[in-house]
Structures are given as structure tokens and as C-alpha cells.
Motif scaffolding. Sequence first.
Motif, PDB file in Angstrom:
ATOM      1  N   PRO A  78      31.479  48.022  41.620  1.00  0.00           N
ATOM      2  CA  PRO A  78      31.683  46.605  41.342  1.00  0.00           C
ATOM      3  C   PRO A  78      33.074  46.162  41.800  1.00  0.00           C
ATOM      4  O   PRO A  78      33.969  46.995  41.962  1.00  0.00           O
ATOM      5  CB  PRO A  78      31.543  46.516  39.820  1.00  0.00           C
ATOM      6  N   PRO A  79      33.274  44.859  41.987  1.00  0.00           N
ATOM      7  CA  PRO A  79      34.588  44.364  42.412  1.00  0.00           C
ATOM      8  C   PRO A  79      35.695  44.841  41.472  1.00  0.00           C
ATOM      9  O   PRO A  79      35.548  44.801  40.255  1.00  0.00           O
ATOM     10  CB  PRO A  79      34.431  42.842  42.350  1.00  0.00           C
ATOM     11  N   GLY A  80      36.781  45.321  42.064  1.00  0.00           N
ATOM     12  CA  GLY A  80      37.916  45.786  41.275  1.00  0.00           C
ATOM     13  C   GLY A  80      37.743  47.165  40.690  1.00  0.00           C
ATOM     14  O   GLY A  80      38.579  47.614  39.903  1.00  0.00           O
ATOM     15  N   SER A  81      36.684  47.884  41.059  1.00  0.00           N
ATOM     16  CA  SER A  81      36.433  49.228  40.540  1.00  0.00           C
ATOM     17  C   SER A  81      37.657  50.118  40.755  1.00  0.00           C
ATOM     18  O   SER A  81      38.075  50.351  41.886  1.00  0.00           O
ATOM     19  CB  SER A  81      35.225  49.838  41.256  1.00  0.00           C
ATOM     20  N   LYS A  82      38.239  50.595  39.673  1.00  0.00           N
ATOM     21  CA  LYS A  82      39.430  51.435  39.776  1.00  0.00           C
ATOM     22  C   LYS A  82      39.131  52.725  40.550  1.00  0.00           C
ATOM     23  O   LYS A  82      39.947  53.166  41.354  1.00  0.00           O
ATOM     24  CB  LYS A  82      39.981  51.748  38.391  1.00  0.00           C
ATOM     25  N   GLU A  83      37.959  53.285  40.340  1.00  0.00           N
ATOM     26  CA  GLU A  83      37.571  54.503  41.065  1.00  0.00           C
ATOM     27  C   GLU A  83      37.422  54.216  42.560  1.00  0.00           C
ATOM     28  O   GLU A  83      37.907  54.964  43.409  1.00  0.00           O
ATOM     29  CB  GLU A  83      36.262  55.057  40.510  1.00  0.00           C
ATOM     30  N   GLY A  84      36.756  53.106  42.888  1.00  0.00           N
ATOM     31  CA  GLY A  84      36.574  52.730  44.288  1.00  0.00           C
ATOM     32  C   GLY A  84      37.902  52.433  44.971  1.00  0.00           C
ATOM     33  O   GLY A  84      38.130  52.833  46.114  1.00  0.00           O
ATOM     34  N   LEU A  85      38.799  51.746  44.272  1.00  0.00           N
ATOM     35  CA  LEU A  85      40.110  51.434  44.839  1.00  0.00           C
ATOM     36  C   LEU A  85      40.939  52.702  45.038  1.00  0.00           C
ATOM     37  O   LEU A  85      41.638  52.835  46.044  1.00  0.00           O
ATOM     38  CB  LEU A  85      40.851  50.436  43.948  1.00  0.00           C
ATOM     39  N   ALA A  86      40.839  53.642  44.106  1.00  0.00           N
ATOM     40  CA  ALA A  86      41.569  54.907  44.249  1.00  0.00           C
ATOM     41  C   ALA A  86      41.054  55.680  45.464  1.00  0.00           C
ATOM     42  O   ALA A  86      41.841  56.245  46.232  1.00  0.00           O
ATOM     43  CB  ALA A  86      41.435  55.740  42.973  1.00  0.00           C
ATOM     44  N   LYS A  87      39.735  55.680  45.672  1.00  0.00           N
ATOM     45  CA  LYS A  87      39.157  56.353  46.840  1.00  0.00           C
ATOM     46  C   LYS A  87      39.623  55.690  48.137  1.00  0.00           C
ATOM     47  O   LYS A  87      39.951  56.364  49.105  1.00  0.00           O
ATOM     48  CB  LYS A  87      37.627  56.337  46.771  1.00  0.00           C
ATOM     49  N   MET A  88      39.640  54.363  48.141  1.00  0.00           N
ATOM     50  CA  MET A  88      40.076  53.627  49.336  1.00  0.00           C
ATOM     51  C   MET A  88      41.551  53.910  49.622  1.00  0.00           C
ATOM     52  O   MET A  88      41.940  54.101  50.772  1.00  0.00           O
ATOM     53  CB  MET A  88      39.844  52.134  49.147  1.00  0.00           C
ATOM     54  N   ASP A  95      50.428  54.596  49.898  1.00  0.00           N
ATOM     55  CA  ASP A  95      51.048  54.750  48.585  1.00  0.00           C
ATOM     56  C   ASP A  95      50.657  53.613  47.651  1.00  0.00           C
ATOM     57  O   ASP A  95      50.536  53.795  46.442  1.00  0.00           O
ATOM     58  CB  ASP A  95      52.582  54.765  48.725  1.00  0.00           C
ATOM     59  N   ILE A  96      50.486  52.437  48.227  1.00  0.00           N
ATOM     60  CA  ILE A  96      50.170  51.223  47.467  1.00  0.00           C
ATOM     61  C   ILE A  96      48.984  50.550  48.151  1.00  0.00           C
ATOM     62  O   ILE A  96      48.967  50.417  49.369  1.00  0.00           O
ATOM     63  CB  ILE A  96      51.371  50.252  47.456  1.00  0.00           C
ATOM     64  N   LEU A  97      48.005  50.130  47.364  1.00  0.00           N
ATOM     65  CA  LEU A  97      46.856  49.400  47.908  1.00  0.00           C
ATOM     66  C   LEU A  97      46.796  48.026  47.252  1.00  0.00           C
ATOM     67  O   LEU A  97      46.770  47.912  46.023  1.00  0.00           O
ATOM     68  CB  LEU A  97      45.554  50.144  47.647  1.00  0.00           C
ATOM     69  N   ILE A  98      46.782  46.994  48.082  1.00  0.00           N
ATOM     70  CA  ILE A  98      46.656  45.616  47.609  1.00  0.00           C
ATOM     71  C   ILE A  98      45.241  45.167  47.905  1.00  0.00           C
ATOM     72  O   ILE A  98      44.775  45.267  49.036  1.00  0.00           O
ATOM     73  CB  ILE A  98      47.676  44.695  48.294  1.00  0.00           C
ATOM     74  N   SER A  99      44.561  44.678  46.871  1.00  0.00           N
ATOM     75  CA  SER A  99      43.174  44.272  47.008  1.00  0.00           C
ATOM     76  C   SER A  99      42.975  42.913  46.349  1.00  0.00           C
ATOM     77  O   SER A  99      43.589  42.614  45.332  1.00  0.00           O
ATOM     78  CB  SER A  99      42.275  45.305  46.324  1.00  0.00           C
ATOM     79  N   GLY A 100      42.114  42.116  46.922  1.00  0.00           N
ATOM     80  CA  GLY A 100      41.794  40.805  46.351  1.00  0.00           C
ATOM     81  C   GLY A 100      40.370  40.804  45.811  1.00  0.00           C
ATOM     82  O   GLY A 100      39.854  41.832  45.404  1.00  0.00           O
ATOM     83  N   ALA A 101      39.752  39.651  45.813  1.00  0.00           N
ATOM     84  CA  ALA A 101      38.352  39.413  45.472  1.00  0.00           C
ATOM     85  C   ALA A 101      38.042  39.380  43.979  1.00  0.00           C
ATOM     86  O   ALA A 101      36.977  38.918  43.607  1.00  0.00           O
ATOM     87  CB  ALA A 101      37.407  40.407  46.164  1.00  0.00           C
ATOM     88  N   THR A 102      38.924  39.844  43.120  1.00  0.00           N
ATOM     89  CA  THR A 102      38.616  39.835  41.684  1.00  0.00           C
ATOM     90  C   THR A 102      39.125  38.577  40.994  1.00  0.00           C
ATOM     91  O   THR A 102      38.708  38.271  39.895  1.00  0.00           O
ATOM     92  CB  THR A 102      39.230  41.047  40.969  1.00  0.00           C
ATOM     93  N   HIS A 103      40.069  37.880  41.617  1.00  0.00           N
ATOM     94  CA  HIS A 103      40.700  36.685  41.042  1.00  0.00           C
ATOM     95  C   HIS A 103      41.417  37.017  39.739  1.00  0.00           C
ATOM     96  O   HIS A 103      41.470  36.208  38.820  1.00  0.00           O
ATOM     97  CB  HIS A 103      39.678  35.554  40.851  1.00  0.00           C
ATOM     98  N   GLN A 104      41.949  38.252  39.662  1.00  0.00           N
ATOM     99  CA  GLN A 104      42.709  38.705  38.495  1.00  0.00           C
ATOM    100  C   GLN A 104      43.990  39.359  38.988  1.00  0.00           C
ATOM    101  O   GLN A 104      43.983  40.048  40.010  1.00  0.00           O
ATOM    102  CB  GLN A 104      41.915  39.722  37.682  1.00  0.00           C
ATOM    103  N   ASN A 105      45.079  39.169  38.236  1.00  0.00           N
ATOM    104  CA  ASN A 105      46.323  39.860  38.530  1.00  0.00           C
ATOM    105  C   ASN A 105      46.347  41.150  37.728  1.00  0.00           C
ATOM    106  O   ASN A 105      46.173  41.120  36.518  1.00  0.00           O
ATOM    107  CB  ASN A 105      47.527  38.994  38.137  1.00  0.00           C
ATOM    108  N   GLU A 106      46.508  42.253  38.430  1.00  0.00           N
ATOM    109  CA  GLU A 106      46.505  43.556  37.753  1.00  0.00           C
ATOM    110  C   GLU A 106      47.241  44.559  38.585  1.00  0.00           C
ATOM    111  O   GLU A 106      47.189  44.542  39.805  1.00  0.00           O
ATOM    112  CB  GLU A 106      45.038  43.995  37.578  1.00  0.00           C
ATOM    113  N   VAL A 107      47.955  45.442  37.917  1.00  0.00           N
ATOM    114  CA  VAL A 107      48.654  46.524  38.613  1.00  0.00           C
ATOM    115  C   VAL A 107      48.051  47.835  38.182  1.00  0.00           C
ATOM    116  O   VAL A 107      47.751  48.056  37.029  1.00  0.00           O
ATOM    117  CB  VAL A 107      50.167  46.505  38.286  1.00  0.00           C
TER     118      VAL A 107
END
Length: 107
Positions: A78-88, A95-107
Amino acid sequence: ASGIPESFKRMLVPNKMQHVICTGNIGVEQYNEMLGLAPNVCVAAGDFEDPSLSFPEYQILQVGQFRIGAIHGHQMLPPGSKEGLAKMRRKLGVDILISGATHQNEV
């Protein structure tokens, strides 16, 4: 987003920053505005881009000792999946991945 907060807009002046990183879904006007703000503009392709613009699926840039990746985020289910983002992040070797599409601010 409904707009850029005024406090942040005051910082968006030419030659004040070195990099602009965008996670996509922009039009020609927004892209041209970004080009006027910084010498380095990195845009990852979104899922609703202006047809006259073409950007890569992801961007990687080196800032100091950090490798920074940018993706739109529509690739994650799903959008913003922490597991999916970690894999990407690992796939891109950043070192740092910036992702959009969730319309939420999160670190």
C-alpha cells in the motif's frame, strides 16, 4: 497539497538553496519555477505528469556524503508501506529515500 505555507514560501527565493527535490506530479509552470530556484533540480516521475514533461522513475543525487533517492511513491502498495520503502531504499543503494503520494509528512 492545498498550498505552500507562507513561512516556507519566504525561503523559496533564487540562490538560497542548492537543490530542489520533487516527487513528481507537476506541471510545466511548477517545473520552470523550480528551475529558477536552484542550480540542481531533481524530479522523479509521478503518475499524473504534464504530458509535455518526461522524468525518470527515480532520481539519485549525492549531497555531501549522502546518497539521496527520490520516487513518486505510487510504486508502493500500500502507499507509504514502510517495508516497501525500505526495500526500495536498499534497491537504489541510497542513505535517504524521499517518497511522495501519501500526502502525509513523516520521517
